[in-house]
Design a protein around this motif. Structure first.
Motif, short mmCIF file in Angstrom:
data_model
loop_
_atom_site.label_atom_id
_atom_site.label_comp_id
_atom_site.label_asym_id
_atom_site.label_seq_id
_atom_site.Cartn_x
_atom_site.Cartn_y
_atom_site.Cartn_z
N TRP A 132 36.54 58.26 18.07
CA TRP A 132 37.47 58.07 16.12
C TRP A 132 38.80 57.16 16.41
CZ3 TRP A 132 34.32 56.86 13.09
CH2 TRP A 132 32.94 57.17 12.41
N CYS A 257 37.05 44.29 2.32
CA CYS A 257 36.46 45.49 3.16
C CYS A 257 36.43 44.25 4.31
CB CYS A 257 35.26 45.84 3.12
SG CYS A 257 33.98 45.83 1.84
N HIS A 272 43.50 53.61 10.61
CA HIS A 272 43.97 52.95 9.56
C HIS A 272 43.48 54.90 9.03
CE1 HIS A 272 43.94 48.92 9.47
NE2 HIS A 272 43.31 49.08 9.74
N LEU A 274 41.92 56.49 6.33
CA LEU A 274 41.53 55.95 4.48
C LEU A 274 41.64 57.73 3.41
CD1 LEU A 274 38.31 54.01 5.36
CD2 LEU A 274 41.05 53.45 5.16
N PHE A 331 42.06 56.19 12.00
CA PHE A 331 40.44 56.61 12.77
C PHE A 331 40.59 54.85 12.67
CE2 PHE A 331 40.84 60.39 11.36
CZ PHE A 331 40.13 61.57 12.56
N ARG A 332 39.98 54.61 13.81
CA ARG A 332 39.40 53.49 14.35
C ARG A 332 38.72 53.34 13.41
NH1 ARG A 332 35.34 52.27 19.70
NH2 ARG A 332 34.06 52.96 17.40
N PRO A 334 35.44 51.64 12.42
CA PRO A 334 34.26 51.24 13.32
C PRO A 334 33.17 50.21 12.99
CG PRO A 334 33.81 52.87 11.70
CD PRO A 334 35.31 52.31 11.44
N LEU A 336 30.96 47.36 12.66
CA LEU A 336 29.23 47.73 10.76
C LEU A 336 27.96 47.68 11.52
CD1 LEU A 336 31.01 47.04 8.25
CD2 LEU A 336 31.01 49.36 9.39
N TYR A 345 28.19 59.43 7.95
CA TYR A 345 28.81 58.35 8.29
C TYR A 345 30.26 59.00 8.18
CZ TYR A 345 25.13 55.20 7.06
OH TYR A 345 24.22 54.71 6.96
N PHE A 346 31.83 58.01 8.64
CA PHE A 346 33.13 58.35 9.01
C PHE A 346 33.03 59.80 10.43
CE2 PHE A 346 35.88 57.01 5.44
CZ PHE A 346 35.43 55.71 5.48
N HIS A 347 34.41 59.99 10.32
CA HIS A 347 34.78 61.11 11.42
C HIS A 347 33.96 62.29 11.53
CE1 HIS A 347 38.62 61.71 9.15
NE2 HIS A 347 38.46 62.66 9.98
N LEU A 354 24.58 55.75 3.00
CA LEU A 354 25.70 54.08 2.59
C LEU A 354 25.91 54.06 0.85
CD1 LEU A 354 23.60 51.44 4.09
CD2 LEU A 354 26.48 52.69 5.32
N LEU A 357 28.58 56.84 0.44
CA LEU A 357 30.03 56.11 1.20
C LEU A 357 30.68 55.04 0.18
CD1 LEU A 357 30.50 54.98 4.48
CD2 LEU A 357 30.39 53.18 3.28
N LEU A 358 29.97 54.49 -0.62
CA LEU A 358 30.54 52.74 -1.18
C LEU A 358 30.88 53.70 -2.79
CD1 LEU A 358 27.43 50.73 -0.84
CD2 LEU A 358 29.68 50.07 -0.12
N TYR A 361 34.83 54.35 -1.59
CA TYR A 361 35.32 53.36 -1.51
C TYR A 361 35.41 52.68 -2.76
CZ TYR A 361 35.20 52.17 2.97
OH TYR A 361 35.79 52.21 4.73
N GLU A 375 46.55 54.03 3.26
CA GLU A 375 45.85 52.72 3.92
C GLU A 375 46.81 52.63 2.00
OE1 GLU A 375 46.42 50.11 5.82
OE2 GLU A 375 45.94 51.79 7.16
#
Ligand code: HEC
Ligand code: HEC
Length: 418
Positions: A132, A257, A272, A274, A331-332, A334, A336, A345-347, A354, A357-358, A361, A375
């Protein structure tokens, strides 16, 4: 055999998930009012740059990268619990074939609970930084981390090399690929050299774990063949549904995205912050900032003594890295591909689905400003219910098909070594 069947089943579920309408769509506009999408000029270029990644780049730091003997040894090592002194943990304990090389846990569990989420190894060989935080700059150096980490496999370089020298099957495969072991006892530099070779064999194996075209990759190819039209009628094309097509539209325009998840791997390969809040029981993670010093001092870095081409461009990049404050908590991005079976998901596995996660965002709810930096590309977007459902449909169409079955089997089960 049973493992292969499990994998086939997993793929089937994934194929259905992509075509299945997402469960939440409270469509705000009637379908008839949104029967097409229209790409802008810049957006066409973005979509053209996406699609199946194709063959791997060469790895000049590993001259065994594409050697079949090394890859076969790597497969034996990947599934070998004997590489951990307790005899209980192999790479495949966390990178499980039936979960598409993840473990379905938020935080990895080896000899003890770790601090980060287990990423998939499918298609990992396309990356330039590994883990990560990009703590490793080659696939072959990456495996030295888990082999010797006290919470993962708990070995030492000497115990790992000793295991391979003492096991007749592993020893003969090693010597066929890399030449004879030196006479015992091995000196410290000889142990390190053998460790580098074992990493190169594991990497040769991981380089076989590539997935075939996803539903989206097939669509993009047809779209390109048709001259990349900007006006797209939303008719279901195979299983790339109108909802997934609208999701692609949002992903590459208003959703932003694409700013980080770009190109064939859906990542810019950069780091980045987040600001997803750390899990309650874990401290926040330095991310990229903390990775630079150990990477630059590693004997296995791509400018180091064990790299096969220490004068490569890549080696120069690694030598020029410096830790700067902006990298704190970064973190990098990732890739998709293969998301359907790789939750959470995520580190730190912050998001179980999902949809969760959305939601993050869309609202940036719970986001923390890292000590130094967050960021600025990331803004509250307030996606509509329809946009959220469409983005989820799109993300579910990015799963590649399985690598060849021969690379998915545990060679220690019911087989005699070659
Ligand atoms: C205890 C569970 C566990 C074990 C055992 C384990 N891994 Fe991992 N693997 C992880 C976690 C967690 C990460 C992310 C680590 C980080 O970011 O610090 C990871 C990251 C990776 C990555 C980087 C993928 C990417 O996209 O950056 C590769 C490759 C990998 N592991 C291969 C291996 C190999 C090879 C072995 C055996 C030698 C192994 N792992 C053993 C949990 C595990
Ligand atoms: C500023 C760069 C950036 C932008 C913009 C961005 N992402 Fe990400 N994305 C990342 C990074 C970095 C991570 C890893 C974050 C972490 O682990 O803390 C990530 C993680 C993800 C993951 C989880 C992957 C995994 O395997 O855990 C998904 C899915 C994802 N992003 C989708 C999206 C979508 C959809 C959008 C647009 C709404 C988007 N991203 C916008 C950089 C970005």
């Amino acid at each position: 055999m049973r493992l292969v069947a499990a994998v086939a089943l997993a793929t089937l579920v994934i194929a259905l998930a992509c075509s299945r309408p997402t469960p939440v769509p409270q469509v705000t506009k009637p379908e008839s009012e949104r029967s097409y999408v229209e790409f802008g000029r810049a957006q066409i270029e973005r979509v053209q740059a996406m699609g199946h990644p194709g063959p791997l780049q060469e790895d000049p730091s590993n001259r065994h990268a594409d050697d079949l003997k090394a890859a076969t040894l790597g497969q034996w090592l990947f599934f070998d619990k004997g590489l951990s002194p307790s005899g209980t943990v192999s790479c495949a304990t966390c990178h499980r074939v039936e979960h598409r090389f993840t473990d379905a846990l938020a935080i990895a569990q080896g000899l003890a609970r770790g601090t980060r989420n287990t990423p998939t190894i499918l298609d990992a060989a396309h990356q330039t930084w590994f883990n990560w935080d990009g703590r490793f700059d080659s696939l072959w150096s990456q495996s030295h981390g888990p082999l010797s980490h006290p919470r993962e496999m708990g070995g030492t370089f000497a115990s790992v090399v000793g295991r391979v020298m003492d096991n007749q099957d592993l020893r003969s495969q090693y010597e066929a690929a890399f030449g004879r072991f030196p006479a015992t006892p091995l000196s410290e530099p000889q142990v390190e050299g053998a460790m580098a070779n074992l990493g190169k064999a594991i990497a040769a194996y991981e380089r076989r774990l590539l997935t075939g075209p996803s539903t989206f990759d097939r669509w993009v190819e047809r779209w390109r063949d048709a001259g990349s039209p900007r006006h797209i009628d939303l008719v279901a094309s195979e299983d790339f549904s109108p909802s997934a097509q609208r999701g692609l539209d949002t992903f590459t325009s208003r959703g932003n995205c694409w700013q980080c998840h770009e190109g064939k791997l859906l990542t810019d390969g950069e780091f980045h912050a987040l600001g997803a809040a750390p899990r309650g029981d874990l401290i926040s993670d330095q991310g990229r900032y903390g990775a630079i010093a150990p990477l630059k001092s590693s004997a296995f870095r791509s400018s180091g003594p064990h790299a096969d081409n220490p004068r490569s461009e890549r080696a120069a990049v690694v030598d020029s890295l410096i830790a700067v404050e902006d990298q704190w908590g970064a973190f990098r991005t990732p890739p998709l591909r293969n998301l359907s079976a790789t939750a959470p998901y995520f580190h730190q596995g912050q998001f179980a689905t999902l949809e969760e996660l959305l939601h993050f965002y869309s609202t940036l709810e719970g986001a923390v400003t890292m000590d130094h930096h967050r960021e600025s590309v990331l803004k509250v977007r307030n996606f509509s219910e329809e946009e959220l459902a469409d983005l989820a449909s799109f993300l579910r169409c990015l799963d590649g098909t399985d690598p060849p079955a021969q690379w998915l089997r545990d060679p220690w089960v019911g087989a005699t070594p070659p």
